[in-house]
Write an enzyme that holds these catalytic residues in place. Structure first.
Site, PDB file in Angstrom:
ATOM      1  N   LYS A  57      51.565  13.532  51.817  1.00 19.89           N
ATOM      2  CA  LYS A  57      50.397  13.522  50.923  1.00 19.89           C
ATOM      3  C   LYS A  57      50.795  13.707  49.457  1.00 19.89           C
ATOM      4  CE  LYS A  57      47.520  15.120  54.698  1.00 19.89           C
ATOM      5  NZ  LYS A  57      47.044  13.792  55.091  1.00 19.89           N
TER       6      LYS A  57
ATOM      7  N   ASN B 230      37.887  16.890  52.563  1.00 13.46           N
ATOM      8  CA  ASN B 230      36.954  16.045  53.314  1.00 13.46           C
ATOM      9  C   ASN B 230      35.967  16.985  54.016  1.00 13.46           C
ATOM     10  OD1 ASN B 230      38.196  17.005  55.644  1.00 13.46           O
ATOM     11  ND2 ASN B 230      39.398  15.157  55.987  1.00 13.46           N
TER      12      ASN B 230
ATOM     13  N   ASP C  80      44.362  -0.892  57.377  1.00 14.49           N
ATOM     14  CA  ASP C  80      45.048   0.366  57.666  1.00 14.49           C
ATOM     15  C   ASP C  80      44.540   1.408  56.665  1.00 14.49           C
ATOM     16  OD1 ASP C  80      46.762   2.469  58.067  1.00 14.49           O
ATOM     17  OD2 ASP C  80      48.621   1.321  57.811  1.00 14.49           O
TER      18      ASP C  80
ATOM     19  N   ASP D 246      44.797   9.789  49.769  1.00 17.18           N
ATOM     20  CA  ASP D 246      45.824  10.059  48.748  1.00 17.18           C
ATOM     21  C   ASP D 246      45.728   9.048  47.605  1.00 17.18           C
ATOM     22  OD1 ASP D 246      46.773  12.123  50.359  1.00 17.18           O
ATOM     23  OD2 ASP D 246      48.125  10.777  51.434  1.00 17.18           O
TER      24      ASP D 246
ATOM     25  N   SER E 201      43.467  -0.306  48.636  1.00 20.24           N
ATOM     26  CA  SER E 201      44.660   0.073  49.412  1.00 20.24           C
ATOM     27  C   SER E 201      44.468  -0.153  50.913  1.00 20.24           C
ATOM     28  CB  SER E 201      45.041   1.538  49.139  1.00 20.24           C
ATOM     29  OG  SER E 201      44.209   2.416  49.871  1.00 20.24           O
TER      30      SER E 201
HETATM   31  O1  RIB Z   1      47.597  11.213  54.041  1.00 20.90           O
HETATM   32  C1  RIB Z   1      48.476  10.340  54.714  1.00 20.90           C
HETATM   33  C2  RIB Z   1      49.799  11.003  54.891  1.00 20.90           C
HETATM   34  O2  RIB Z   1      49.652  12.129  55.737  1.00 20.90           O
HETATM   35  C3  RIB Z   1      50.851  10.157  55.526  1.00 20.90           C
HETATM   36  O3  RIB Z   1      51.612   9.442  54.591  1.00 20.90           O
HETATM   37  C4  RIB Z   1      51.676  11.161  56.328  1.00 20.90           C
HETATM   38  O4  RIB Z   1      52.975  11.256  55.882  1.00 20.90           O
HETATM   39  C5  RIB Z   1      50.927  12.474  56.229  1.00 20.90           C
HETATM   40  O5  RIB Z   1      51.477  13.313  55.305  1.00 20.90           O
END
Ligand code: RIB
Length: 310
Positions: A41, A186, A248, A254, A284
């Protein structure tokens, strides 16, 4: 000059399997495909902000393995300042096995590895550089003591902070996190943090307001495909989502937070930055992968330019 953002947080290598369904216990099941990518993250938020042109520094720890070396290389390639990226001898780097189903929904396991070694002493070691930042971003894939320490450090030095309390941590001390400038949970994370239900919009608002009553200025609740809600002492605003066909959704939260950080430090405009961040996150999820799916500033501007007028 670009505004400077620090991310005090995690990095992972994402091990992504696309699945038709999860196997049941005792079953072996073939899955259509596998790929690896950079995640975590903290690193995701750093890369989103960096690709949009922010000057980003990361404070994180990798293990002394091949994943750690490629993580450092990836951060460098994304223009991120790695002065405060440490390597921990004898520890594995963070990894995240991820399962993405045909609707684009994901399930994630995390093995934190070296991320668990990011300690308050590392914040002290980075202090002079952190003081030069406009904003510090944190999540919960590193020890809570480090998150609390960083929030207190930033508060003392008048630096704005974003805390994304993810993944949900049952033992998060709300009295320590209310010093953050922005809290971006969230619904599940908000429920855990407040001990209040968050099943309806009214409940979400009440739960967020309970944190505002304790002293936090701004709560932004991410609602997945329903957008996000910005709640301050005197307002509650829905940040509408852009409807797209998801491939996806991994790392969409993030993308939202990292891009919000970039837009906000550049302009100081809260609502406008959140609206742009919602578009960045929507873009994204039309591509596969986590960091792989994050647009550069130029790509994002092209995407926005092609949207139908409102
Ligand atoms: O928020 C998505 C992320 O959560 C992924 O990239 C994974 O690595 C986890 O940290």
């Amino acid at each position: 000059m670009a505004h400077r953002i620090a991310v005090v947080g995690s990095n992972m290598t994402d091990l992504v399997t696309s699945i038709i369904r999860m196997p049941v216990p005792g079953e072996t099941l073939e899955a259509p495909s596998f790929s690896m990518g950079f995640g975590g993250k903290g690193a995701n938020q750093a890369v989103a902000a960096g690709r949009l042109g922010a000057d980003v520094m990361m404070v994180t720890k990798v293990g002394d393995d091949v994943f750690g070396q490629s993580t450092i290389k990836n951060l460098k390639e994304n223009g991120i300042d790695i002065t405060h990226v440490g390597t921990v001898a004898g520890k594995s780097s963070g990894v995240a096995p991820i399962f993405v189903d045909e609707s684009g929904e994901n399930s994630i396991l995390i093995i934190k590895g070296a991320n668990n070694e990011l300690k308050p002493a590392d914040i002290d070691a980075a202090a002079e550089d952190l003081k030069r930042c406009d904003l510090i971003l944190m999540q919960l894939e590193v020890p809570l003591e480090t998150v609390y320490y960083t929030i207190a450090f930033a508060d003392r030095h008048g630096i704005e902070t974003i805390l994304n309390p993810a993944p949900a941590a049952p033992n998060l001390d709300s009295s320590k996190v209310i010093k953050a400038t922005f809290l971006i949970p969230n619904e599940t994370e908000l429920a855990l943090l407040t001990g209040l239900p968050t099943d309806t919009d009214a409940e979400i608002e009440d739960a967020a307001r309970s944190l505002i009553a304790k002293g936090i200025r701004t709560v932004i609740v991410t609602l997945g495909s329903r957008g996000a809600r910005l709640i301050t002492a005197d307002s509650s605003t829905l940040i509408e989502p852009l409807k797209v066909k998801p491939k996806d959704t991994t790392g969409a939260g993030d993308a939202f937070i990292g891009s919000f950080a970039r837009f906000y430090v550049a302009t100081g405009e809260l609502e406008a930055s959140l609206k742009k961040a919602a578009l960045y996150a929507a873009d994204s999820i039309t591509r596969e992968g986590t960091q792989k799916s994050y647009a550069t500033l130029e790509e994002f501007n092209t995407f926005v330019g092609q949207l139908p007028p409102k």
